[in-house]
Design a protein around this motif. Structure first.
Motif, PDB file in Angstrom:
ATOM      1  N   GLN A  60      -5.061  -0.119  -8.093  1.00 43.88           N
ATOM      2  CA  GLN A  60      -6.069   0.925  -7.909  1.00 43.88           C
ATOM      3  C   GLN A  60      -5.523   2.115  -7.114  1.00 43.88           C
ATOM      4  OE1 GLN A  60      -9.086   0.517  -9.534  1.00 43.88           O
ATOM      5  NE2 GLN A  60      -7.880  -1.225 -10.284  1.00 43.88           N
ATOM      6  N   ILE A  61      -5.994   3.290  -7.485  1.00 45.04           N
ATOM      7  CA  ILE A  61      -5.754   4.509  -6.710  1.00 45.04           C
ATOM      8  C   ILE A  61      -7.090   4.837  -6.047  1.00 45.04           C
ATOM      9  CG2 ILE A  61      -4.877   6.851  -6.713  1.00 45.04           C
ATOM     10  CD1 ILE A  61      -2.927   4.731  -7.876  1.00 45.04           C
ATOM     11  N   VAL A  62      -7.174   4.622  -4.758  1.00 47.19           N
ATOM     12  CA  VAL A  62      -8.444   4.726  -4.039  1.00 47.19           C
ATOM     13  C   VAL A  62      -8.540   6.093  -3.365  1.00 47.19           C
ATOM     14  CG1 VAL A  62      -9.942   3.678  -2.312  1.00 47.19           C
ATOM     15  CG2 VAL A  62      -8.362   2.238  -3.641  1.00 47.19           C
ATOM     16  N   ALA A  63      -9.521   6.867  -3.768  1.00 42.24           N
ATOM     17  CA  ALA A  63      -9.720   8.200  -3.192  1.00 42.24           C
ATOM     18  C   ALA A  63     -10.413   8.091  -1.836  1.00 42.24           C
ATOM     19  CB  ALA A  63     -10.559   9.057  -4.127  1.00 42.24           C
ATOM     20  N   VAL A 119       0.853  -1.190   0.000  1.00 45.57           N
ATOM     21  CA  VAL A 119       0.000   0.000   0.000  1.00 45.57           C
ATOM     22  C   VAL A 119       0.890   1.241   0.000  1.00 45.57           C
ATOM     23  CG1 VAL A 119      -1.725   1.340   1.251  1.00 45.57           C
ATOM     24  CG2 VAL A 119      -1.901  -1.151   1.187  1.00 45.57           C
ATOM     25  N   LEU A 120       0.684   2.096  -0.981  1.00 42.92           N
ATOM     26  CA  LEU A 120       1.399   3.359  -1.095  1.00 42.92           C
ATOM     27  C   LEU A 120       0.415   4.508  -0.879  1.00 42.92           C
ATOM     28  CD1 LEU A 120       3.558   2.477  -4.227  1.00 42.92           C
ATOM     29  CD2 LEU A 120       4.201   2.284  -1.816  1.00 42.92           C
ATOM     30  N   PHE A 121       0.944   5.728  -0.787  1.00 46.33           N
ATOM     31  CA  PHE A 121       0.085   6.887  -0.544  1.00 46.33           C
ATOM     32  C   PHE A 121       0.325   7.964  -1.596  1.00 46.33           C
ATOM     33  CE2 PHE A 121      -0.330   4.732   3.398  1.00 46.33           C
ATOM     34  CZ  PHE A 121      -1.586   5.094   3.881  1.00 46.33           C
ATOM     35  N   SER A 122      -0.768   8.387  -2.227  1.00 46.31           N
ATOM     36  CA  SER A 122      -0.756   9.487  -3.173  1.00 46.31           C
ATOM     37  C   SER A 122      -1.464  10.676  -2.519  1.00 46.31           C
ATOM     38  CB  SER A 122      -1.442   9.074  -4.482  1.00 46.31           C
ATOM     39  OG  SER A 122      -1.409  10.129  -5.412  1.00 46.31           O
ATOM     40  N   THR A 123      -2.124  11.484  -3.316  1.00 44.96           N
ATOM     41  CA  THR A 123      -2.885  12.622  -2.825  1.00 44.96           C
ATOM     42  C   THR A 123      -3.979  12.951  -3.826  1.00 44.96           C
ATOM     43  OG1 THR A 123      -2.851  15.011  -2.365  1.00 44.96           O
ATOM     44  CG2 THR A 123      -1.182  14.180  -3.850  1.00 44.96           C
ATOM     45  N   VAL A 124      -5.067  13.488  -3.334  1.00 47.01           N
ATOM     46  CA  VAL A 124      -6.152  13.916  -4.210  1.00 47.01           C
ATOM     47  C   VAL A 124      -5.672  14.953  -5.221  1.00 47.01           C
ATOM     48  CG1 VAL A 124      -6.887  15.739  -2.623  1.00 47.01           C
ATOM     49  CG2 VAL A 124      -8.555  14.738  -4.183  1.00 47.01           C
ATOM     50  N   SER A 149       5.549  14.461  -7.122  1.00 43.14           N
ATOM     51  CA  SER A 149       6.049  13.230  -6.505  1.00 43.14           C
ATOM     52  C   SER A 149       4.959  12.174  -6.400  1.00 43.14           C
ATOM     53  CB  SER A 149       6.623  13.535  -5.117  1.00 43.14           C
ATOM     54  OG  SER A 149       7.794  14.305  -5.216  1.00 43.14           O
ATOM     55  N   LYS A 150       3.779  12.581  -5.970  1.00 45.89           N
ATOM     56  CA  LYS A 150       2.699  11.610  -5.796  1.00 45.89           C
ATOM     57  C   LYS A 150       2.171  11.116  -7.142  1.00 45.89           C
ATOM     58  CE  LYS A 150       2.621  11.516  -1.302  1.00 45.89           C
ATOM     59  NZ  LYS A 150       3.158  10.337  -0.587  1.00 45.89           N
ATOM     60  N   GLY A 151       2.296  11.926  -8.184  1.00 44.88           N
ATOM     61  CA  GLY A 151       1.954  11.442  -9.517  1.00 44.88           C
ATOM     62  C   GLY A 151       2.854  10.282  -9.912  1.00 44.88           C
ATOM     63  N   ALA A 152       4.133  10.378  -9.550  1.00 43.01           N
ATOM     64  CA  ALA A 152       5.053   9.271  -9.803  1.00 43.01           C
ATOM     65  C   ALA A 152       4.651   8.040  -9.000  1.00 43.01           C
ATOM     66  CB  ALA A 152       6.481   9.690  -9.451  1.00 43.01           C
ATOM     67  N   ILE A 153       4.194   8.243  -7.773  1.00 43.61           N
ATOM     68  CA  ILE A 153       3.738   7.119  -6.949  1.00 43.61           C
ATOM     69  C   ILE A 153       2.560   6.407  -7.620  1.00 43.61           C
ATOM     70  CG2 ILE A 153       2.505   6.557  -4.811  1.00 43.61           C
ATOM     71  CD1 ILE A 153       5.468   6.784  -4.384  1.00 43.61           C
ATOM     72  N   GLU A 154       1.643   7.158  -8.198  1.00 44.15           N
ATOM     73  CA  GLU A 154       0.505   6.524  -8.868  1.00 44.15           C
ATOM     74  C   GLU A 154       0.967   5.713 -10.074  1.00 44.15           C
ATOM     75  OE1 GLU A 154      -2.910   8.916  -9.601  1.00 44.15           O
ATOM     76  OE2 GLU A 154      -3.019   9.661  -7.532  1.00 44.15           O
ATOM     77  N   GLY A 155       1.942   6.231 -10.811  1.00 48.41           N
ATOM     78  CA  GLY A 155       2.472   5.470 -11.945  1.00 48.41           C
ATOM     79  C   GLY A 155       3.160   4.190 -11.501  1.00 48.41           C
TER      80      GLY A 155
END
Length: 233
Positions: free
Chosen positions: A220-223, A120-125, A140-146
């Motif tokens: 999945q990127i879960v909001a 489990v990783l953490f991005s941002t809205v 940075s978080k865009g890279a995490i989603e990729g």
């Protein structure tokens, strides 16, 4: 018995997640801290120093098999794009992205040794919904989603990889944005649910994604964001 590693466990979401996982006595949980030394009174929870900026991360304290990893290291720096230096972009990327990459690479053999493991990783809205002054964290978080989607494909079917994308959450990381009742209320009113998130809100979702209850969820990127990314009311 399930073995879990929580990186960035000294406060906020990481600390909450450690406590929730350790509340199940059949789990063994290892948390890491960097600035704030943390000690556990629970027999199935221990804390260990870790600086994710180090070139060689030492995870000798872990067992040979790891069922789940949550990388909870985060930074929030909001400022106009014109005032963000290249050095700040590099430092943010090193902590949030390369830190996650090095951690996953280091413990990957342990994850592969488990019958079914989860990351489990953490991005941002702010990646999927543009906000002013978020150009640093969103990069940075865009890279995490990729990375989340790429690793989910590469590591399937044995290892699931997902990320949570929260809106503002009431943790020490966001205290500059929530340090008065007026700021808390203003941020709450921006969300359709008229409240800000808690560490437990995110830890509950992370615990679910680490568990076998989410065994058919990957990539999945879960909001977890009070509806701000998808609702207009």
């Amino acid at each position: 018995m399930k073995n879990y590693l929580i990186v960035g466990a000294s406060s906020g979401i990481g600390a909450q997640l450690c406590q929730q996982l350790a509340a199940h006595t059949q789990n063994r949980v290892w948390g890491t801290y960097y600035q704030h030394e943390t000690v556990s009174s629970a027999p199935n929870l221990s804390y260990h120093y870790l600086n994710v900026l180090d070139d060689n991360l030492n995870f000798d304290f872990l067992p040979d098999t790891l069922d789940g990893l949550a990388f909870c290291v985060g930074k929030i720096s909001l400022k106009p794009f014109s005032r963000i230096s290249q050095a700040e972009y590099i430092a943010d990327y090193q902590a949030q992205v390369l830190g996650a990459v090095k951690t996953i690479q280091a413990v990957l053999p342990r994850l592969k040794a488990a019958p079914n493991a989860s990351i489990v990783l953490f991005s941002t809205v702010a990646v999927q919904t543009g906000f002013s002054f978020h150009a640093l964290v969103a990069a940075s978080k865009g890279a995490i989603e990729g990375i989340t989607r790429a690793l989910a494909a590469e590591l399937a079917p044995k290892i699931r990889v997902n990320a949570l994308a929260p809106s503002i959450t009431d943790t020490p990381l966001a205290q500059n944005l929530l340090n008065t009742p007026e700021k808390k209320e203003a941020n709450a009113q921006r969300h359709p649910l008229k409240k800000i998130g808690s560490a437990a809100d995110l830890a509950n979702a992370a615990e679910f994604l680490l568990s076998e209850q989410s065994g058919w969820i990957t990539g999945q990127i879960v909001a977890i964001d009070g509806g701000i990314s998808s609702l207009r009311i």
